[in-house]
Scaffold this motif. Structure first.
Motif, PDB file in Angstrom:
ATOM      1  N   SER A 162      23.022  -8.569  46.856  1.00  0.00           N
ATOM      2  CA  SER A 162      24.275  -8.484  46.077  1.00  0.00           C
ATOM      3  C   SER A 162      24.081  -7.485  44.934  1.00  0.00           C
ATOM      4  N   GLY A 163      25.202  -7.119  44.320  1.00  0.00           N
ATOM      5  CA  GLY A 163      25.122  -6.279  43.125  1.00  0.00           C
ATOM      6  C   GLY A 163      24.453  -7.039  41.988  1.00  0.00           C
ATOM      7  N   SER A 164      24.707  -8.335  41.931  1.00  0.00           N
ATOM      8  CA  SER A 164      24.067  -9.157  40.891  1.00  0.00           C
ATOM      9  C   SER A 164      22.558  -9.173  41.090  1.00  0.00           C
TER      10      SER A 164
ATOM     11  N   ASN B 247      21.122  -5.958  39.859  1.00  0.00           N
ATOM     12  CA  ASN B 247      20.918  -5.949  38.406  1.00  0.00           C
ATOM     13  C   ASN B 247      19.704  -6.790  38.013  1.00  0.00           C
TER      14      ASN B 247
ATOM     15  N   PHE C 147      31.269  -7.551  33.403  1.00  0.00           N
ATOM     16  CA  PHE C 147      30.947  -8.579  34.390  1.00  0.00           C
ATOM     17  C   PHE C 147      29.668  -9.307  33.948  1.00  0.00           C
TER      18      PHE C 147
ATOM     19  N   THR D  88      27.068 -10.616  35.373  1.00  0.00           N
ATOM     20  CA  THR D  88      25.727 -10.363  35.930  1.00  0.00           C
ATOM     21  C   THR D  88      25.204  -8.960  35.626  1.00  0.00           C
ATOM     22  N   THR D  89      25.939  -8.197  34.834  1.00  0.00           N
ATOM     23  CA  THR D  89      25.319  -7.001  34.249  1.00  0.00           C
ATOM     24  C   THR D  89      24.378  -7.437  33.124  1.00  0.00           C
TER      25      THR D  89
ATOM     26  N   ALA E  92      27.541  -0.892  32.481  1.00  0.00           N
ATOM     27  CA  ALA E  92      28.278  -0.631  33.721  1.00  0.00           C
ATOM     28  C   ALA E  92      29.269   0.510  33.494  1.00  0.00           C
TER      29      ALA E  92
ATOM     30  N   ASP F 201      24.753   0.318  35.750  1.00  0.00           N
ATOM     31  CA  ASP F 201      25.367  -0.579  36.735  1.00  0.00           C
ATOM     32  C   ASP F 201      26.551   0.175  37.343  1.00  0.00           C
TER      33      ASP F 201
ATOM     34  N   CYS G 258      28.073  -0.770  40.134  1.00  0.00           N
ATOM     35  CA  CYS G 258      28.651  -1.669  41.150  1.00  0.00           C
ATOM     36  C   CYS G 258      30.113  -1.337  41.426  1.00  0.00           C
ATOM     37  N   ASP G 259      30.819  -0.843  40.408  1.00  0.00           N
ATOM     38  CA  ASP G 259      32.238  -0.518  40.589  1.00  0.00           C
ATOM     39  C   ASP G 259      32.462   0.985  40.646  1.00  0.00           C
TER      40      ASP G 259
ATOM     41  N   SER H   7      27.029  -2.432  44.311  1.00  0.00           N
ATOM     42  CA  SER H   7      27.413  -3.669  45.020  1.00  0.00           C
ATOM     43  C   SER H   7      28.149  -3.306  46.295  1.00  0.00           C
TER      44      SER H   7
ATOM     45  N   TYR I 220      29.864  -5.884  47.977  1.00  0.00           N
ATOM     46  CA  TYR I 220      30.801  -6.988  48.197  1.00  0.00           C
ATOM     47  C   TYR I 220      32.103  -6.378  48.726  1.00  0.00           C
TER      48      TYR I 220
ATOM     49  N   HIS J 263      34.313  -3.852  46.919  1.00  0.00           N
ATOM     50  CA  HIS J 263      33.739  -2.620  46.364  1.00  0.00           C
ATOM     51  C   HIS J 263      33.960  -1.420  47.286  1.00  0.00           C
TER      52      HIS J 263
ATOM     53  N   GLY K  61      26.041  -7.787  49.421  1.00  0.00           N
ATOM     54  CA  GLY K  61      24.954  -6.808  49.401  1.00  0.00           C
ATOM     55  C   GLY K  61      24.994  -5.936  48.169  1.00  0.00           C
TER      56      GLY K  61
ATOM     57  N   PHE L 229      37.299  -8.696  34.096  1.00  0.00           N
ATOM     58  CA  PHE L 229      36.187  -9.620  34.323  1.00  0.00           C
ATOM     59  C   PHE L 229      36.102 -10.672  33.205  1.00  0.00           C
TER      60      PHE L 229
END
Ligand SMILES: Cc1ncc(COP(=O)(O)O)c(C=O)c1O
Length: 466
Positions: free
Chosen positions: A84-86, A89, A119, A121-122, A164, A190, A192-193, A243, A245, A248, A255, A405
Protein backbone atom coordinates in the motif's frame (compact mmCIF):
# COMPACT_ATOMS: atom_id res chain seq x y z
CA UNK A 1 4.12 -18.43 -23.89
CA UNK A 2 2.77 -20.89 -26.49
CA UNK A 3 0.59 -23.11 -24.35
CA UNK A 4 -2.78 -24.16 -25.82
CA UNK A 5 -4.35 -24.39 -22.37
CA UNK A 6 -3.31 -20.84 -21.53
CA UNK A 7 -4.47 -19.60 -24.89
CA UNK A 8 -7.91 -21.11 -24.27
CA UNK A 9 -8.10 -19.29 -20.94
CA UNK A 10 -6.99 -16.03 -22.56
CA UNK A 11 -9.64 -16.42 -25.27
CA UNK A 12 -12.30 -17.05 -22.65
CA UNK A 13 -11.24 -13.94 -20.71
CA UNK A 14 -11.30 -11.83 -23.89
CA UNK A 15 -14.73 -13.18 -24.80
CA UNK A 16 -16.03 -12.39 -21.32
CA UNK A 17 -14.66 -8.84 -21.54
CA UNK A 18 -16.24 -8.31 -24.96
CA UNK A 19 -19.59 -9.51 -23.61
CA UNK A 20 -19.68 -6.96 -20.78
CA UNK A 21 -22.37 -4.33 -21.17
CA UNK A 22 -21.14 -0.84 -22.11
CA UNK A 23 -21.82 1.77 -19.41
CA UNK A 24 -25.28 3.32 -19.71
CA UNK A 25 -25.35 6.90 -21.07
CA UNK A 26 -24.91 9.60 -18.43
CA UNK A 27 -28.18 10.73 -16.89
CA UNK A 28 -27.75 13.96 -14.92
CA UNK A 29 -28.87 13.56 -11.34
CA UNK A 30 -29.20 9.80 -11.65
CA UNK A 31 -25.81 8.54 -12.76
CA UNK A 32 -23.24 8.88 -9.97
CA UNK A 33 -20.29 11.22 -10.56
CA UNK A 34 -17.62 9.59 -8.38
CA UNK A 35 -14.57 11.46 -7.03
CA UNK A 36 -12.26 8.66 -8.05
CA UNK A 37 -12.21 5.20 -9.53
CA UNK A 38 -10.27 2.68 -11.52
CA UNK A 39 -10.12 2.23 -15.28
CA UNK A 40 -9.26 -1.42 -15.85
CA UNK A 41 -10.18 -3.55 -18.82
CA UNK A 42 -9.24 -6.59 -20.80
CA UNK A 43 -5.48 -6.09 -20.65
CA UNK A 44 -5.42 -5.92 -16.85
CA UNK A 45 -7.70 -8.95 -16.56
CA UNK A 46 -5.58 -10.93 -19.00
CA UNK A 47 -2.43 -9.99 -17.13
CA UNK A 48 -3.88 -10.98 -13.75
CA UNK A 49 -5.12 -14.31 -15.13
CA UNK A 50 -1.70 -14.93 -16.68
CA UNK A 51 -0.10 -14.39 -13.27
CA UNK A 52 -2.71 -16.63 -11.63
CA UNK A 53 -1.98 -19.40 -14.13
CA UNK A 54 1.72 -19.14 -13.29
CA UNK A 55 0.70 -20.23 -9.82
CA UNK A 56 3.73 -18.43 -8.42
CA UNK A 57 1.46 -16.27 -6.24
CA UNK A 58 4.08 -14.29 -4.34
CA UNK A 59 6.32 -11.57 -5.80
CA UNK A 60 7.64 -12.96 -9.10
CA UNK A 61 8.25 -12.22 -12.78
CA UNK A 62 5.46 -9.67 -13.09
CA UNK A 63 6.71 -7.80 -10.06
CA UNK A 64 10.25 -7.77 -11.42
CA UNK A 65 8.98 -6.33 -14.72
CA UNK A 66 6.74 -3.81 -12.97
CA UNK A 67 9.45 -2.53 -10.60
CA UNK A 68 11.74 -1.99 -13.60
CA UNK A 69 9.02 -0.28 -15.65
CA UNK A 70 8.06 2.00 -12.76
CA UNK A 71 11.67 2.94 -12.03
CA UNK A 72 12.20 3.70 -15.73
CA UNK A 73 9.09 5.88 -15.82
CA UNK A 74 10.53 7.95 -12.99
CA UNK A 75 14.04 7.88 -14.45
CA UNK A 76 15.31 6.33 -11.22
CA UNK A 77 17.36 3.17 -10.74
CA UNK A 78 15.28 1.72 -7.89
CA UNK A 79 11.59 1.03 -7.29
CA UNK A 80 10.41 -1.58 -4.81
CA UNK A 81 6.76 -2.54 -4.51
CA UNK A 82 4.88 -2.78 -1.22
CA UNK A 83 1.29 -3.59 -0.35
CA UNK A 84 0.00 0.00 0.00
CA UNK A 85 0.98 3.65 -0.15
CA UNK A 86 0.81 3.68 3.64
CA UNK A 87 3.28 0.78 3.75
CA UNK A 88 5.49 2.69 1.32
CA UNK A 89 5.56 5.63 3.74
CA UNK A 90 6.23 3.27 6.65
CA UNK A 91 9.16 1.70 4.79
CA UNK A 92 10.55 5.03 3.58
CA UNK A 93 10.45 6.72 6.99
CA UNK A 94 11.65 3.62 8.88
CA UNK A 95 14.59 3.34 6.48
CA UNK A 96 15.95 6.66 7.72
CA UNK A 97 16.21 5.15 11.21
CA UNK A 98 18.43 2.31 9.98
CA UNK A 99 21.64 1.79 11.97
CA UNK A 100 23.30 1.26 8.57
CA UNK A 101 23.18 5.03 8.09
CA UNK A 102 25.52 5.52 11.05
CA UNK A 103 25.36 9.03 12.55
CA UNK A 104 23.05 10.12 9.72
CA UNK A 105 20.32 7.80 11.04
CA UNK A 106 17.34 9.49 12.65
CA UNK A 107 16.89 8.62 16.33
CA UNK A 108 13.71 8.38 18.42
CA UNK A 109 13.05 11.84 19.86
CA UNK A 110 14.39 13.60 16.75
CA UNK A 111 12.08 15.94 14.86
CA UNK A 112 10.65 15.60 11.36
CA UNK A 113 8.99 18.58 9.68
CA UNK A 114 5.68 17.97 7.90
CA UNK A 115 2.17 19.41 7.48
CA UNK A 116 -1.10 18.64 9.24
CA UNK A 117 -3.33 19.22 6.19
CA UNK A 118 -3.11 15.81 4.61
CA UNK A 119 -3.44 12.07 4.87
CA UNK A 120 -2.63 10.43 8.22
CA UNK A 121 -0.27 7.77 6.94
CA UNK A 122 2.11 10.37 5.58
CA UNK A 123 2.73 11.39 9.19
CA UNK A 124 2.03 8.22 11.19
CA UNK A 125 5.38 6.49 10.47
CA UNK A 126 7.14 9.43 12.15
CA UNK A 127 5.30 8.65 15.38
CA UNK A 128 5.54 4.89 14.84
CA UNK A 129 9.33 5.27 14.78
CA UNK A 130 9.35 7.36 17.96
CA UNK A 131 10.19 10.68 16.30
CA UNK A 132 8.30 13.95 16.73
CA UNK A 133 6.30 15.49 13.88
CA UNK A 134 6.61 19.26 13.65
CA UNK A 135 3.62 20.73 11.82
CA UNK A 136 3.89 23.76 9.57
CA UNK A 137 1.01 25.62 7.92
CA UNK A 138 0.06 25.32 4.24
CA UNK A 139 -0.89 27.80 1.53
CA UNK A 140 -4.38 28.39 0.15
CA UNK A 141 -5.00 27.40 -3.46
CA UNK A 142 -1.90 25.24 -3.83
CA UNK A 143 -2.39 23.38 -0.51
CA UNK A 144 1.37 22.87 -0.18
CA UNK A 145 3.66 23.69 2.72
CA UNK A 146 4.18 27.37 3.44
CA UNK A 147 7.93 27.28 2.78
CA UNK A 148 8.35 30.68 4.44
CA UNK A 149 7.41 29.00 7.73
CA UNK A 150 10.08 26.28 7.44
CA UNK A 151 12.80 28.27 9.17
CA UNK A 152 10.57 28.71 12.22
CA UNK A 153 10.11 24.93 12.42
CA UNK A 154 13.83 24.18 12.56
CA UNK A 155 15.20 22.97 15.87
CA UNK A 156 18.41 21.37 17.10
CA UNK A 157 16.92 17.89 16.56
CA UNK A 158 15.39 18.49 13.09
CA UNK A 159 16.45 15.58 10.88
CA UNK A 160 14.06 15.31 7.95
CA UNK A 161 11.19 16.79 5.96
CA UNK A 162 8.34 14.46 4.94
CA UNK A 163 5.69 15.97 2.67
CA UNK A 164 3.00 14.88 0.24
CA UNK A 165 2.34 16.51 -3.11
CA UNK A 166 -1.21 17.32 -2.08
CA UNK A 167 -3.86 16.11 -4.53
CA UNK A 168 -1.13 15.91 -7.17
CA UNK A 169 0.04 19.51 -6.83
CA UNK A 170 3.81 19.51 -6.20
CA UNK A 171 5.00 21.31 -3.10
CA UNK A 172 7.51 24.12 -3.46
CA UNK A 173 10.41 21.77 -4.18
CA UNK A 174 12.89 24.56 -4.88
CA UNK A 175 12.41 26.07 -1.43
CA UNK A 176 12.13 22.74 0.39
CA UNK A 177 15.21 21.22 -1.28
CA UNK A 178 17.22 24.34 -0.58
CA UNK A 179 16.14 24.21 3.08
CA UNK A 180 17.01 20.50 3.34
CA UNK A 181 20.40 20.99 1.71
CA UNK A 182 21.29 23.91 3.96
CA UNK A 183 20.37 22.02 7.14
CA UNK A 184 21.46 18.48 6.22
CA UNK A 185 17.92 17.12 6.34
CA UNK A 186 16.56 14.02 4.70
CA UNK A 187 13.66 14.57 2.30
CA UNK A 188 10.84 12.10 1.59
CA UNK A 189 8.28 12.91 -1.11
CA UNK A 190 4.90 11.25 -0.66
CA UNK A 191 3.74 11.01 -4.29
CA UNK A 192 0.75 8.77 -3.52
CA UNK A 193 -1.56 11.30 -5.18
CA UNK A 194 0.92 12.66 -7.71
CA UNK A 195 2.08 9.99 -10.15
CA UNK A 196 3.03 11.90 -13.32
CA UNK A 197 3.29 15.36 -11.74
CA UNK A 198 6.40 17.23 -12.82
CA UNK A 199 8.46 20.05 -11.39
CA UNK A 200 11.15 22.31 -12.74
CA UNK A 201 13.84 23.60 -10.41
CA UNK A 202 14.93 27.17 -11.11
CA UNK A 203 17.74 27.32 -13.70
CA UNK A 204 20.23 28.64 -11.16
CA UNK A 205 19.48 25.61 -9.00
CA UNK A 206 19.96 22.93 -11.62
CA UNK A 207 22.61 21.16 -9.55
CA UNK A 208 20.49 21.02 -6.41
CA UNK A 209 20.06 17.39 -5.59
CA UNK A 210 19.63 15.33 -2.46
CA UNK A 211 22.87 14.74 -0.66
CA UNK A 212 23.76 11.36 0.71
CA UNK A 213 25.87 10.28 3.60
CA UNK A 214 28.98 8.51 2.33
CA UNK A 215 29.95 5.17 3.78
CA UNK A 216 33.16 6.35 5.42
CA UNK A 217 31.79 9.54 6.95
CA UNK A 218 28.01 9.65 7.10
CA UNK A 219 27.95 13.38 7.86
CA UNK A 220 30.02 14.21 4.77
CA UNK A 221 27.68 14.39 1.86
CA UNK A 222 28.41 13.07 -1.59
CA UNK A 223 26.71 14.34 -4.72
CA UNK A 224 24.91 12.11 -7.17
CA UNK A 225 24.99 12.68 -10.94
CA UNK A 226 23.45 16.02 -11.84
CA UNK A 227 19.88 15.23 -12.93
CA UNK A 228 17.67 17.26 -15.27
CA UNK A 229 16.13 20.32 -13.57
CA UNK A 230 12.64 19.40 -14.92
CA UNK A 231 11.48 15.92 -13.93
CA UNK A 232 8.85 13.79 -12.23
CA UNK A 233 8.10 14.45 -8.59
CA UNK A 234 9.51 11.54 -6.65
CA UNK A 235 12.98 12.11 -8.08
CA UNK A 236 13.87 15.09 -5.89
CA UNK A 237 13.95 13.60 -2.39
CA UNK A 238 16.09 10.82 -0.96
CA UNK A 239 13.06 8.54 -1.01
CA UNK A 240 9.61 8.78 -2.55
CA UNK A 241 6.41 6.80 -2.25
CA UNK A 242 3.41 6.02 -4.47
CA UNK A 243 0.04 4.32 -3.94
CA UNK A 244 -1.78 1.96 -6.28
CA UNK A 245 -5.10 1.88 -4.44
CA UNK A 246 -7.95 2.01 -7.02
CA UNK A 247 -8.54 5.73 -6.45
CA UNK A 248 -4.98 6.53 -7.53
CA UNK A 249 -3.43 7.24 -10.92
CA UNK A 250 -2.80 3.56 -11.64
CA UNK A 251 -3.94 0.62 -9.58
CA UNK A 252 -3.13 -2.92 -8.54
CA UNK A 253 -6.00 -3.07 -6.04
CA UNK A 254 -3.94 -2.57 -2.91
CA UNK A 255 -0.34 -1.57 -3.43
CA UNK A 256 2.38 1.01 -3.42
CA UNK A 257 6.08 1.49 -4.08
CA UNK A 258 9.17 3.12 -2.63
CA UNK A 259 11.56 4.90 -4.98
CA UNK A 260 15.11 6.05 -4.54
CA UNK A 261 18.19 6.89 -6.56
CA UNK A 262 20.49 5.28 -4.02
CA UNK A 263 21.46 1.61 -3.77
CA UNK A 264 22.16 1.72 -0.02
CA UNK A 265 18.70 3.19 0.70
CA UNK A 266 17.15 0.60 -1.62
CA UNK A 267 18.73 -2.25 0.31
CA UNK A 268 17.55 -0.78 3.61
CA UNK A 269 14.01 -0.24 2.30
CA UNK A 270 13.92 -3.79 0.93
CA UNK A 271 15.04 -5.12 4.27
CA UNK A 272 12.19 -3.31 6.08
CA UNK A 273 9.74 -4.65 3.50
CA UNK A 274 11.05 -8.23 3.69
CA UNK A 275 10.81 -9.10 7.41
CA UNK A 276 13.87 -6.97 8.26
CA UNK A 277 16.21 -9.56 6.79
CA UNK A 278 19.80 -8.79 5.90
CA UNK A 279 19.67 -11.01 2.79
CA UNK A 280 18.35 -9.50 -0.46
CA UNK A 281 17.60 -12.67 -2.44
CA UNK A 282 14.42 -12.57 -4.52
CA UNK A 283 11.72 -15.09 -3.46
CA UNK A 284 12.80 -18.57 -4.50
CA UNK A 285 16.48 -17.59 -4.87
CA UNK A 286 19.44 -18.42 -2.65
CA UNK A 287 22.92 -17.05 -2.20
CA UNK A 288 22.59 -13.85 -4.32
CA UNK A 289 25.37 -12.32 -2.22
CA UNK A 290 27.66 -15.31 -2.92
CA UNK A 291 28.48 -15.74 0.77
CA UNK A 292 25.27 -17.12 2.24
CA UNK A 293 27.17 -19.21 4.80
CA UNK A 294 30.09 -16.86 5.30
CA UNK A 295 28.73 -13.86 7.19
CA UNK A 296 29.28 -13.06 10.83
CA UNK A 297 26.70 -10.50 11.94
CA UNK A 298 25.41 -9.38 15.34
CA UNK A 299 25.98 -12.00 18.01
CA UNK A 300 25.34 -14.87 15.58
CA UNK A 301 28.01 -17.49 14.87
CA UNK A 302 29.98 -17.18 11.60
CA UNK A 303 28.20 -18.94 8.77
CA UNK A 304 24.72 -18.49 10.24
CA UNK A 305 22.42 -18.68 7.16
CA UNK A 306 22.19 -15.14 5.73
CA UNK A 307 18.56 -15.84 4.74
CA UNK A 308 17.69 -15.95 8.44
CA UNK A 309 19.78 -13.00 9.58
CA UNK A 310 17.81 -9.86 10.46
CA UNK A 311 19.25 -6.35 10.26
CA UNK A 312 16.08 -4.36 11.00
CA UNK A 313 12.87 -4.43 13.01
CA UNK A 314 11.04 -5.27 9.81
CA UNK A 315 7.67 -6.15 8.36
CA UNK A 316 6.34 -8.27 5.53
CA UNK A 317 4.82 -5.78 3.09
CA UNK A 318 5.32 -7.59 -0.21
CA UNK A 319 2.69 -7.91 -2.94
CA UNK A 320 1.50 -10.88 -4.97
CA UNK A 321 2.37 -11.30 -8.63
CA UNK A 322 -1.30 -10.87 -9.62
CA UNK A 323 -1.19 -7.35 -8.21
CA UNK A 324 2.04 -6.61 -10.08
CA UNK A 325 0.54 -7.96 -13.32
CA UNK A 326 -2.41 -5.58 -13.04
CA UNK A 327 -0.17 -2.55 -12.42
CA UNK A 328 2.19 -3.57 -15.23
CA UNK A 329 -0.73 -3.51 -17.66
CA UNK A 330 -1.82 -0.15 -16.23
CA UNK A 331 1.59 1.38 -17.09
CA UNK A 332 0.62 1.37 -20.79
CA UNK A 333 -2.31 3.58 -19.91
CA UNK A 334 -0.47 5.92 -17.57
CA UNK A 335 0.37 8.69 -20.08
CA UNK A 336 -3.28 8.75 -21.18
CA UNK A 337 -4.49 8.81 -17.56
CA UNK A 338 -2.21 11.75 -16.75
CA UNK A 339 -3.37 13.65 -19.83
CA UNK A 340 -7.04 13.00 -18.95
CA UNK A 341 -6.57 14.21 -15.37
CA UNK A 342 -4.92 17.41 -16.61
CA UNK A 343 -7.64 18.00 -19.22
CA UNK A 344 -10.45 17.37 -16.70
CA UNK A 345 -8.84 19.75 -14.24
CA UNK A 346 -8.51 22.42 -16.94
CA UNK A 347 -12.16 21.92 -17.91
CA UNK A 348 -13.41 22.40 -14.36
CA UNK A 349 -11.12 25.42 -13.91
CA UNK A 350 -12.62 27.06 -16.99
CA UNK A 351 -16.20 26.25 -15.98
CA UNK A 352 -15.75 27.72 -12.50
CA UNK A 353 -13.36 30.59 -13.28
CA UNK A 354 -15.99 33.30 -12.81
CA UNK A 355 -16.88 31.93 -9.35
CA UNK A 356 -13.46 32.82 -7.99
CA UNK A 357 -14.98 35.59 -5.87
CA UNK A 358 -16.82 32.94 -3.80
CA UNK A 359 -14.55 29.93 -4.28
CA UNK A 360 -10.80 29.70 -3.85
CA UNK A 361 -9.97 27.73 -6.98
CA UNK A 362 -6.87 25.53 -7.13
CA UNK A 363 -3.77 26.43 -9.10
CA UNK A 364 -0.45 24.74 -9.85
CA UNK A 365 2.52 25.53 -7.61
CA UNK A 366 4.90 27.75 -9.58
CA UNK A 367 7.36 25.61 -11.56
CA UNK A 368 5.07 22.58 -11.59
CA UNK A 369 2.87 20.65 -14.01
CA UNK A 370 0.53 18.67 -11.79
CA UNK A 371 -1.05 15.34 -12.65
CA UNK A 372 -4.06 16.23 -10.52
CA UNK A 373 -5.68 13.76 -8.14
CA UNK A 374 -8.70 15.96 -7.52
CA UNK A 375 -10.08 19.47 -7.89
CA UNK A 376 -9.93 21.16 -4.47
CA UNK A 377 -12.21 24.09 -3.70
CA UNK A 378 -12.18 26.28 -0.59
CA UNK A 379 -15.18 28.43 0.25
CA UNK A 380 -14.19 32.05 0.72
CA UNK A 381 -15.35 33.46 4.06
CA UNK A 382 -16.81 36.56 2.38
CA UNK A 383 -19.18 34.35 0.33
CA UNK A 384 -21.04 33.33 3.51
CA UNK A 385 -21.49 29.75 2.27
CA UNK A 386 -21.85 26.66 4.39
CA UNK A 387 -19.77 23.67 3.30
CA UNK A 388 -22.15 21.05 4.65
CA UNK A 389 -25.03 22.63 2.72
CA UNK A 390 -23.02 22.60 -0.50
CA UNK A 391 -21.82 19.02 -0.03
CA UNK A 392 -25.37 17.89 0.70
CA UNK A 393 -26.60 19.71 -2.41
CA UNK A 394 -23.99 17.93 -4.53
CA UNK A 395 -24.76 14.63 -2.85
CA UNK A 396 -28.45 15.01 -3.71
CA UNK A 397 -27.37 15.40 -7.33
CA UNK A 398 -25.18 12.30 -7.06
CA UNK A 399 -21.95 14.27 -7.34
CA UNK A 400 -19.46 12.80 -4.90
CA UNK A 401 -17.14 14.98 -2.84
CA UNK A 402 -14.30 14.39 -0.41
CA UNK A 403 -12.64 16.52 2.23
CA UNK A 404 -8.95 17.20 2.08
CA UNK A 405 -8.35 13.99 4.01
CA UNK A 406 -7.76 14.60 7.72
CA UNK A 407 -8.19 18.40 7.46
CA UNK A 408 -6.01 19.32 10.43
CA UNK A 409 -4.34 16.16 11.72
CA UNK A 410 -3.58 17.75 15.09
CA UNK A 411 -7.34 17.89 15.75
CA UNK A 412 -7.96 14.23 14.89
CA UNK A 413 -8.91 12.02 17.86
CA UNK A 414 -5.96 9.66 17.43
CA UNK A 415 -3.38 12.43 17.79
CA UNK A 416 -4.73 13.68 21.11
CA UNK A 417 -2.12 13.03 23.78
CA UNK A 418 0.59 12.21 21.22
CA UNK A 419 3.86 14.11 21.16
CA UNK A 420 4.09 16.64 18.34
CA UNK A 421 5.05 20.27 17.90
CA UNK A 422 3.29 23.03 15.96
CA UNK A 423 5.56 25.66 14.42
CA UNK A 424 3.70 28.96 14.07
CA UNK A 425 -0.03 28.99 13.44
CA UNK A 426 -2.05 26.42 11.52
CA UNK A 427 -4.54 29.05 10.38
CA UNK A 428 -4.74 27.89 6.76
CA UNK A 429 -4.81 24.25 7.87
CA UNK A 430 -7.86 25.02 10.01
CA UNK A 431 -9.42 26.82 7.08
CA UNK A 432 -8.97 23.69 4.99
CA UNK A 433 -10.49 21.61 7.77
CA UNK A 434 -13.55 23.89 7.81
CA UNK A 435 -14.06 25.06 4.24
CA UNK A 436 -12.29 22.83 1.69
CA UNK A 437 -13.57 19.88 -0.31
CA UNK A 438 -12.68 18.30 -3.64
CA UNK A 439 -14.39 16.76 -6.61
CA UNK A 440 -13.07 14.26 -9.10
CA UNK A 441 -10.92 14.62 -12.20
CA UNK A 442 -10.17 10.91 -12.74
CA UNK A 443 -10.10 9.52 -16.28
CA UNK A 444 -13.43 7.70 -15.93
CA UNK A 445 -15.32 11.02 -15.84
CA UNK A 446 -16.85 12.33 -19.06
CA UNK A 447 -17.16 15.97 -20.10
CA UNK A 448 -20.91 15.71 -19.43
CA UNK A 449 -20.21 14.61 -15.87
CA UNK A 450 -17.70 17.42 -15.31
CA UNK A 451 -20.11 19.97 -16.75
CA UNK A 452 -22.88 18.70 -14.54
CA UNK A 453 -20.68 18.91 -11.43
CA UNK A 454 -19.64 22.48 -12.31
CA UNK A 455 -23.25 23.44 -13.12
CA UNK A 456 -24.56 22.18 -9.80
CA UNK A 457 -21.91 24.16 -7.94
CA UNK A 458 -22.97 27.20 -9.97
CA UNK A 459 -26.65 26.61 -9.17
CA UNK A 460 -25.81 26.42 -5.47
CA UNK A 461 -23.96 29.75 -5.77
CA UNK A 462 -26.87 31.27 -7.67
CA UNK A 463 -24.85 31.64 -10.88
CA UNK A 464 -26.00 31.12 -14.45
CA UNK A 465 -24.96 28.11 -16.47
CA UNK A 466 -25.38 26.96 -20.07
C1 LIG B 1 -1.01 11.55 0.29
C2 LIG B 1 -1.33 10.11 0.62
N1 LIG B 1 -0.38 9.35 1.17
C3 LIG B 1 -0.61 8.06 1.46
C4 LIG B 1 -1.81 7.46 1.19
C5 LIG B 1 -2.05 6.03 1.54
O1 LIG B 1 -2.13 5.19 0.43
P1 LIG B 1 -2.80 3.75 0.55
O2 LIG B 1 -4.28 3.96 0.59
O3 LIG B 1 -2.36 3.00 -0.64
O4 LIG B 1 -2.33 3.16 1.83
C6 LIG B 1 -2.83 8.23 0.62
C7 LIG B 1 -4.14 7.60 0.34
O5 LIG B 1 -4.92 8.02 -0.46
C8 LIG B 1 -2.59 9.58 0.32
O6 LIG B 1 -3.53 10.36 -0.22
Amino acid sequence: MSDPGRQAVRDAVSAWCAAQAKPAPFEPGLTPVPVSGKVVGETERLAMVEAALDGWLTTGRFNEAFEKRLADWFGLPHAITVNSGSSANLVAVSSLFSPRLGPAAIQPGDEIITVAAGFPTTVNPILQNGAIPVFVDVRPGTYDIDAAALAGALGPRSRAVVLAHTLGNPFDLAAVMDFCARHDLWLIEDCCDALGSRYRLPDDASDWRPRLPTADDPRRWSLAEAPEPERHVGTFGHLATVSFYPAHHITMGEGGAVLTFDMALRRIAESFRDWGRDCWCAPGCDNTCGKRFDWQLGGLPRGYDHKYTYAHLGYNLKISDMQAACALAQMDRLPGFVAARKANFAHLSARLADCADALQLPFATPGSTPSWFGFPITLRPEAGLNRVDLLQWLDQHRIATRLLFAGNLTRQPYLQGKTFRVAGSLEQTDRIMNDTFWIGVWPGLTIDMLDYAADQIRVFLGRDFD
